[in-house]
Design a protein around this motif. Structure first.
Motif, PDB file in Angstrom:
ATOM      1  N   ALA A 244     -29.659 -18.363   7.459  1.00 25.44           N
ATOM      2  CA  ALA A 244     -28.991 -17.245   7.225  1.00 25.44           C
ATOM      3  C   ALA A 244     -30.703 -16.068   7.310  1.00 25.44           C
ATOM      4  N   HIS A 245     -30.395 -14.459   7.679  1.00 29.45           N
ATOM      5  CA  HIS A 245     -31.902 -14.365   8.491  1.00 29.45           C
ATOM      6  C   HIS A 245     -32.518 -12.917   7.400  1.00 29.45           C
ATOM      7  N   VAL A 246     -34.003 -13.488   6.961  1.00 35.89           N
ATOM      8  CA  VAL A 246     -34.559 -12.584   5.698  1.00 35.89           C
ATOM      9  C   VAL A 246     -35.436 -11.657   6.942  1.00 35.89           C
ATOM     10  N   PRO A 247     -35.650 -10.408   6.813  1.00 37.32           N
ATOM     11  CA  PRO A 247     -36.244  -9.536   7.699  1.00 37.32           C
ATOM     12  C   PRO A 247     -37.091  -9.482   6.537  1.00 37.32           C
ATOM     13  N   TYR A 248     -39.051  -9.041   7.250  1.00 38.30           N
ATOM     14  CA  TYR A 248     -40.030  -8.182   6.297  1.00 38.30           C
ATOM     15  C   TYR A 248     -40.757  -7.096   7.277  1.00 38.30           C
ATOM     16  N   ARG A 249     -40.909  -7.148   6.793  1.00 41.47           N
ATOM     17  CA  ARG A 249     -41.895  -5.755   7.238  1.00 41.47           C
ATOM     18  C   ARG A 249     -43.066  -5.952   7.579  1.00 41.47           C
ATOM     19  N   GLY A 250     -43.118  -7.227   9.011  1.00 39.58           N
ATOM     20  CA  GLY A 250     -44.713  -7.431   9.914  1.00 39.58           C
ATOM     21  C   GLY A 250     -44.260  -8.821   9.139  1.00 39.58           C
ATOM     22  N   THR A 251     -45.463  -9.904   9.501  1.00 40.21           N
ATOM     23  CA  THR A 251     -45.470 -11.235   9.837  1.00 40.21           C
ATOM     24  C   THR A 251     -45.839 -11.521   8.541  1.00 40.21           C
TER      25      THR A 251
ATOM     26  N   MET B  18     -49.094 -18.490  17.140  1.00 45.12           N
ATOM     27  CA  MET B  18     -50.297 -19.624  16.700  1.00 45.12           C
ATOM     28  C   MET B  18     -51.046 -18.383  15.729  1.00 45.12           C
ATOM     29  N   PRO B  19     -51.531 -17.139  16.528  1.00 41.10           N
ATOM     30  CA  PRO B  19     -52.413 -16.866  15.439  1.00 41.10           C
ATOM     31  C   PRO B  19     -52.061 -16.574  14.193  1.00 41.10           C
ATOM     32  N   SER B  20     -50.959 -15.971  13.866  1.00 39.73           N
ATOM     33  CA  SER B  20     -49.896 -15.855  11.913  1.00 39.73           C
ATOM     34  C   SER B  20     -50.707 -16.566  11.265  1.00 39.73           C
ATOM     35  N   LEU B  21     -49.374 -18.079  11.812  1.00 38.22           N
ATOM     36  CA  LEU B  21     -49.608 -19.264  11.670  1.00 38.22           C
ATOM     37  C   LEU B  21     -50.522 -20.143  11.653  1.00 38.22           C
ATOM     38  N   LYS B  22     -51.377 -19.721  12.142  1.00 35.06           N
ATOM     39  CA  LYS B  22     -52.638 -20.933  11.815  1.00 35.06           C
ATOM     40  C   LYS B  22     -53.809 -21.402  10.556  1.00 35.06           C
ATOM     41  N   PRO B  23     -53.183 -20.270  10.027  1.00 29.78           N
ATOM     42  CA  PRO B  23     -54.337 -20.783   8.570  1.00 29.78           C
ATOM     43  C   PRO B  23     -53.347 -21.233   7.387  1.00 29.78           C
ATOM     44  N   MET B  24     -52.632 -21.598   7.747  1.00 29.73           N
ATOM     45  CA  MET B  24     -51.718 -21.893   6.953  1.00 29.73           C
ATOM     46  C   MET B  24     -50.898 -23.209   7.308  1.00 29.73           C
ATOM     47  N   ILE B  25     -50.988 -23.123   8.818  1.00 30.83           N
ATOM     48  CA  ILE B  25     -50.867 -24.955   9.110  1.00 30.83           C
ATOM     49  C   ILE B  25     -51.639 -25.683   8.898  1.00 30.83           C
ATOM     50  N   ASP B  26     -52.963 -25.145   8.997  1.00 28.31           N
ATOM     51  CA  ASP B  26     -54.353 -25.122   8.653  1.00 28.31           C
ATOM     52  C   ASP B  26     -54.514 -26.091   7.442  1.00 28.31           C
ATOM     53  N   LYS B  27     -53.921 -25.268   6.455  1.00 30.27           N
ATOM     54  CA  LYS B  27     -53.954 -26.025   4.778  1.00 30.27           C
ATOM     55  C   LYS B  27     -52.863 -26.138   4.458  1.00 30.27           C
ATOM     56  N   GLY B  28     -52.783 -26.860   5.520  1.00 22.76           N
ATOM     57  CA  GLY B  28     -50.715 -27.851   5.289  1.00 22.76           C
ATOM     58  C   GLY B  28     -50.362 -27.114   4.326  1.00 22.76           C
TER      59      GLY B  28
ATOM     60  N   LYS C  25     -46.581 -11.679   5.330  1.00 20.21           N
ATOM     61  CA  LYS C  25     -45.789 -11.451   3.612  1.00 20.21           C
ATOM     62  C   LYS C  25     -44.975 -12.799   3.855  1.00 20.21           C
ATOM     63  N   ALA C  26     -44.022 -12.924   5.352  1.00 19.63           N
ATOM     64  CA  ALA C  26     -43.143 -13.733   5.442  1.00 19.63           C
ATOM     65  C   ALA C  26     -43.842 -15.024   5.510  1.00 19.63           C
ATOM     66  N   VAL C  27     -45.222 -14.938   6.289  1.00 19.59           N
ATOM     67  CA  VAL C  27     -45.617 -16.486   5.862  1.00 19.59           C
ATOM     68  C   VAL C  27     -46.266 -16.608   4.981  1.00 19.59           C
ATOM     69  N   ILE C  28     -46.509 -15.858   3.726  1.00 22.70           N
ATOM     70  CA  ILE C  28     -46.740 -16.368   2.826  1.00 22.70           C
ATOM     71  C   ILE C  28     -45.470 -16.863   1.935  1.00 22.70           C
ATOM     72  N   ASP C  29     -44.307 -16.360   1.852  1.00 20.81           N
ATOM     73  CA  ASP C  29     -43.199 -16.706   2.003  1.00 20.81           C
ATOM     74  C   ASP C  29     -43.335 -17.892   1.989  1.00 20.81           C
ATOM     75  N   LEU C  30     -43.113 -18.103   3.726  1.00 23.38           N
ATOM     76  CA  LEU C  30     -42.484 -19.578   4.021  1.00 23.38           C
ATOM     77  C   LEU C  30     -43.775 -20.667   3.301  1.00 23.38           C
ATOM     78  N   GLY C  31     -44.810 -20.113   2.938  1.00 21.22           N
ATOM     79  CA  GLY C  31     -45.437 -21.357   3.238  1.00 21.22           C
ATOM     80  C   GLY C  31     -45.789 -21.350   1.096  1.00 21.22           C
ATOM     81  N   ALA C  32     -45.215 -20.923   0.305  1.00 20.03           N
ATOM     82  CA  ALA C  32     -44.436 -20.726  -1.364  1.00 20.03           C
ATOM     83  C   ALA C  32     -43.270 -21.145  -0.938  1.00 20.03           C
TER      84      ALA C  32
ATOM     85  N   VAL D 291     -42.301 -23.025  12.731  1.00 20.50           N
ATOM     86  CA  VAL D 291     -42.669 -23.623  11.717  1.00 20.50           C
ATOM     87  C   VAL D 291     -41.521 -23.355  10.698  1.00 20.50           C
ATOM     88  N   VAL D 292     -41.814 -24.664   9.043  1.00 19.69           N
ATOM     89  CA  VAL D 292     -40.866 -25.257   8.021  1.00 19.69           C
ATOM     90  C   VAL D 292     -41.499 -25.501   6.708  1.00 19.69           C
TER      91      VAL D 292
END
Length: 351
Positions: A208-215, A234-244, A217-224, A157-158
């Motif tokens: 560049a690689h930005v490591p997080y402690r778990g998925t 997909m289970p980790s990403l689906k809420p953000m994908i559904d929100k667009g 926080k990374a998903v939240i920062d991706l959305g931001a 996802v981007v």
């Protein structure tokens, strides 16, 4: 008087002689029978062992999951444990033991008897990506594979902060902006991190690689828009994908899930060698009797064959699949070789 004394001595010595003869006879008889006694005892112990295995399980089973409660692994594990309880006629209790690349969970299993009453349900990364604490150790020498449970692709996802809607556009954008595009991951040395290294190598880009402690926080920062891209389930990403909030552009392997089957497979969209799946499997401690391994394997196969279980997780791109212990062994060996090469080529230090 002397004659009576002599008779007493004769009787006494005669008794002693008869006792000695009887004792010797009995001792010889015992010695003659001893091999038979040993054999009978051995058969008796073997019968007890066989009976214990035949009655397995006769008490609750623990299934250790090397992740915290509430995550994708925990969700899958609890569903499997509940169905397995019904199939085996004994409660299968889920024990969450997250962190440490799965090593603390592994140590819990290794500290228990090899009797099938303690099981481990790790993710593929736990089994195939070596950590520093497991250096020089082969997990297949410590564990007895029971069955694979799931397989699923990672979704790439981007962020909406970059003008990208396809894999090729991401490659082109990264080439036009060397060093400025960053990928997040759940941590150094995880499957998502190694997927980034595959992407960099095959696309010939500098990201560049930005490591997080778990998925999460990374998903939240991706959305931001704080990071630009991410490989995850997909289970980790689906809420953000559904929100667009983020855009899915590809999968690491083919999937028939209703939420994923329309996405292009990355290996068919510009990077032919970027292909992998993540999976969960069930393992027992090495030395667990083969009869118990086979009983567990058959029970897992019946659980996985349940259409309702597959229907529940199918929208998330999680496919339930069972396997033989031998097939799971081969999968661990294959994935281990693949990730080890990427780690060595990229010079990654895994804690």
């Amino acid at each position: 008087m002397a004659a009576r004394s002599t008779e007493k001595k004769r009787n006494r010595y005669g008794f002693a002689f008869r006792f000695l003869i009887i004792s010797k006879f009995n001792l010889g008889d015992v010695m003659f029978k001893l091999p038979k006694i040993i054999v009978a005892a051995a058969f008796s112990f073997a019968s007890v062992g066989a009976l214990a295995q035949a009655s397995y399980p006769d008490r609750p089973i623990r299934m250790i999951i090397p992740f915290s409660a509430g995550g994708p692994a925990d969700m899958v594990g609890r569903e499997v444990a509940q169905s397995l309880s019904q199939e085996l006629g004994q409660t299968v209790v889920v024990v969450n033991s997250g962190g440490g690349h799965g090593v603390p969970a592994l140590n819990q299993l290794l500290g228990a008897p090899a009797d099938g009453y303690t099981l481990l349900m790790p993710a593929s990364g736990n089994m195939t990506i070596p950590s520093k604490s497991m250096k020089g150790k082969d997990v297949l020498e410590l564990l007895a594979p029971v069955s694979q449970v799931t397989q699923s692709p990672h979704v790439l996802v981007v962020s909406k902060s970059i003008p990208v809607t396809s894999v090729q556009e991401l490659i082109d954008y990264a080439k036009a902006n060397p060093g400025k595009v960053n990928f997040g991951s759940a941590g150094v040395g995880g499957v998502a991190h190694l997927a980034i290294e595959m992407f960099k190598n095959q696309a010939g880009v500098d990201v560049a690689h930005v490591p997080y402690r778990g998925t999460s926080k990374a998903v939240i920062d991706l959305g931001a828009g704080q990071i630009h891209a991410l490989f995850s389930s997909m289970p980790s990403l689906k809420p953000m994908i559904d929100k667009g909030a983020v855009t899915p552009i590809g999968m690491s392997s083919a999937s028939s899930g209703s939420e994923t089957y329309k996405l292009p497979v990355i290996s068919q969209a510009g990077l032919p060698n970027l292909e992998y799946t993540t999976w969960y499997g069930i393992f027992a401690k090495k030395g667990t009797p083969e009869q118990i391994i086979q009983k567990l394997n058959k029970a897992v196969a019946k659980v996985i064959d349940n259409p309702e279980l597959n229907k529940k997780f199918e929208p998330q791109g999680v496919e339930f699949v069972s396997s033989t212990p031998e097939t799971l062994t081969a999968l661990v060996q294959k994935d281990s070789a693949k990730w080890r090469k990427i780690i060595d080529d990229a010079g990654i230090e895994i804690e």
